[in-house]
Motif scaffolding. Structure first.
Motif, PDB file in Angstrom:
ATOM      1  N   LEU A   4      35.263   6.557  57.067  1.00 21.13           N
ATOM      2  CA  LEU A   4      36.107   7.820  57.733  1.00 21.13           C
ATOM      3  C   LEU A   4      37.134   7.104  59.051  1.00 21.13           C
ATOM      4  CD1 LEU A   4      33.200  10.102  58.316  1.00 21.13           C
ATOM      5  CD2 LEU A   4      35.125  10.374  56.378  1.00 21.13           C
TER       6      LEU A   4
ATOM      7  N   ARG B 278      39.969  11.010  64.608  1.00 19.26           N
ATOM      8  CA  ARG B 278      38.728  10.749  63.853  1.00 19.26           C
ATOM      9  C   ARG B 278      38.735  11.851  62.461  1.00 19.26           C
ATOM     10  NH1 ARG B 278      33.858  10.333  61.660  1.00 19.26           N
ATOM     11  NH2 ARG B 278      32.132   8.887  62.843  1.00 19.26           N
TER      12      ARG B 278
ATOM     13  N   PHE C 136      36.488  13.732  59.529  1.00 19.75           N
ATOM     14  CA  PHE C 136      35.097  14.252  59.210  1.00 19.75           C
ATOM     15  C   PHE C 136      35.079  14.723  57.771  1.00 19.75           C
ATOM     16  CE2 PHE C 136      35.817  14.504  63.803  1.00 19.75           C
ATOM     17  CZ  PHE C 136      34.657  13.978  64.234  1.00 19.75           C
ATOM     18  N   ALA C 137      33.943  14.375  57.171  1.00 18.77           N
ATOM     19  CA  ALA C 137      33.562  14.556  55.797  1.00 18.77           C
ATOM     20  C   ALA C 137      33.278  16.310  55.832  1.00 18.77           C
ATOM     21  CB  ALA C 137      32.474  13.893  55.180  1.00 18.77           C
ATOM     22  N   ALA C 138      34.055  17.070  56.383  1.00 13.21           N
ATOM     23  CA  ALA C 138      33.656  18.600  56.346  1.00 13.21           C
ATOM     24  C   ALA C 138      34.946  19.311  56.434  1.00 13.21           C
ATOM     25  CB  ALA C 138      32.681  18.929  57.415  1.00 13.21           C
ATOM     26  N   LYS C 139      34.971  20.765  56.016  1.00 11.80           N
ATOM     27  CA  LYS C 139      36.033  21.502  56.191  1.00 11.80           C
ATOM     28  C   LYS C 139      36.270  21.925  57.593  1.00 11.80           C
ATOM     29  CE  LYS C 139      36.881  22.780  51.633  1.00 11.80           C
ATOM     30  NZ  LYS C 139      37.751  23.071  51.159  1.00 11.80           N
TER      31      LYS C 139
ATOM     32  N   LEU D 223      33.955  24.088  59.690  1.00  9.01           N
ATOM     33  CA  LEU D 223      32.898  23.807  60.147  1.00  9.01           C
ATOM     34  C   LEU D 223      33.113  22.954  61.454  1.00  9.01           C
ATOM     35  CD1 LEU D 223      30.196  24.515  58.808  1.00  9.01           C
ATOM     36  CD2 LEU D 223      30.302  22.126  57.644  1.00  9.01           C
ATOM     37  N   VAL D 224      34.229  21.981  61.363  1.00  9.51           N
ATOM     38  CA  VAL D 224      34.186  21.068  62.451  1.00  9.51           C
ATOM     39  C   VAL D 224      34.547  21.746  63.825  1.00  9.51           C
ATOM     40  CG1 VAL D 224      35.614  18.912  63.515  1.00  9.51           C
ATOM     41  CG2 VAL D 224      34.768  19.083  61.006  1.00  9.51           C
TER      42      VAL D 224
ATOM     43  N   GLU E  79      39.543  17.524  51.186  1.00  7.75           N
ATOM     44  CA  GLU E  79      38.482  18.188  51.345  1.00  7.75           C
ATOM     45  C   GLU E  79      37.861  17.813  52.738  1.00  7.75           C
ATOM     46  OE1 GLU E  79      36.511  20.352  49.172  1.00  7.75           O
ATOM     47  OE2 GLU E  79      38.804  20.326  48.629  1.00  7.75           O
ATOM     48  N   HIS E  80      38.397  16.809  53.522  1.00  7.51           N
ATOM     49  CA  HIS E  80      37.677  16.589  54.776  1.00  7.51           C
ATOM     50  C   HIS E  80      38.574  17.189  55.841  1.00  7.51           C
ATOM     51  CE1 HIS E  80      35.954  12.358  53.281  1.00  7.51           C
ATOM     52  NE2 HIS E  80      35.412  13.626  52.982  1.00  7.51           N
TER      53      HIS E  80
ATOM     54  N   VAL F 242      40.347  15.396  63.377  1.00  6.65           N
ATOM     55  CA  VAL F 242      40.350  16.003  64.980  1.00  6.65           C
ATOM     56  C   VAL F 242      41.454  14.786  65.674  1.00  6.65           C
ATOM     57  CG1 VAL F 242      38.986  16.865  66.727  1.00  6.65           C
ATOM     58  CG2 VAL F 242      38.242  16.989  64.673  1.00  6.65           C
TER      59      VAL F 242
END
Lengths: 72, 167
Positions: free
Chosen positions: B5, B22, B24-27, B30-31, B123-124, B127
């Motif tokens: 990442l 940075r 993140f492996a999330a939507k 969610l972050v 998909e990531h 931030v």
């Protein structure tokens, strides 16, 4: 570099505590404060580490929250 | 856990800012939640081995987050983040500073401004946090305080630990 802009640079470095300067007659002597420089560098290094660690935690948290990301 | 990442940490000494970017492996949603809900912030905000505990959270413009980071030997570092602008789920700005246990901001010490931007990356999500200090003098003060408070030594021990782990 012209003297006025040179003096501006000196003042910035001095205000930041990175150097000390002393004027005797027409001569200004500048002395580096390596302790200060090292402290600033160290602090930024620690901040970087703090963010790395913080975000490792967040990676782990996100992985537990979002099932479809677990298999990556 | 190894990951690829994106992580960028850029110091701009001239403007007294640091920018942390940075992936993140999330939507993004969610972050965003992890940043704005105290029950989630408590689970990641403090670097290990410190723990975060929220005393007060009111995520709205003019509201604030009052929290403590606790070391394993019980040393407490209180902080308070005052939210200035909020644009869900894109951005928020805030003032972050040291406080005491009752939430009173330490006026001796300058606060840093946080500008936090959330963007999609397929998909990531990414931030970007810009932490800025008002002046070099303000930054110097925070650095000095950090060294006195002993937070530094906690992180140094962490640093040593990391070095042994990567060898």
């Amino acid at each position: 570099m012209a003297l006025p802009s040179f003096m501006k640079h000196i003042r910035v470095l001095e205000a930041a505590g990175l150097i000390v300067s002393m004027k005797v007659g027409r001569v200004r002597t500048c002395t580096l404060r390596p302790d200060r420089l090292a402290a600033v560098e160290r602090w930024f290094g620690e901040q970087r580490l703090l963010w790395e660690k913080r975000y490792d935690n967040l990676d782990n948290l996100l992985a537990t929250m979002d099932g479809e990301n677990n298999d990556e | 856990m190894t990951n690829n990442l994106l992580f960028d940490f850029i110091v701009d000494k001239k403007n007294n800012t640091m920018t942390i970017k940075r992936e993140f492996a999330a939507k993004r949603k969610l972050v965003w939640d992890c940043y704005t809900k105290s029950e989630l912030l408590d689970q990641w905000f403090a670097p290990k081995p410190l723990k975060t505990r929220t005393k007060h959270m009111d995520f709205r413009e003019g509201g604030y987050w009052h929290y403590v980071m606790v070391t394993p030997d019980g040393e407490e570092y209180w902080g308070r983040t005052d939210y200035q602008t909020i644009t869900p789920i894109d951005n928020y700005t805030a003032l972050d500073g040291f406080s005491d246990e009752s939430g009173v901001i330490n006026s001796e010490l300058p606060r840093s401004k946080w500008d936090v931007t959330f963007t999609d990356a397929s998909e990531h999500s990414i931030v970007r946090t810009v932490v800025s200090f008002g002046s070099t003098e303000e930054l110097e003060k925070v650095i000095e305080m950090g060294m006195q408070a002993g937070m530094t030594s906690t992180l140094e021990r962490l640093d040593e630990l990391l070095q042994t782990l990567t060898k």
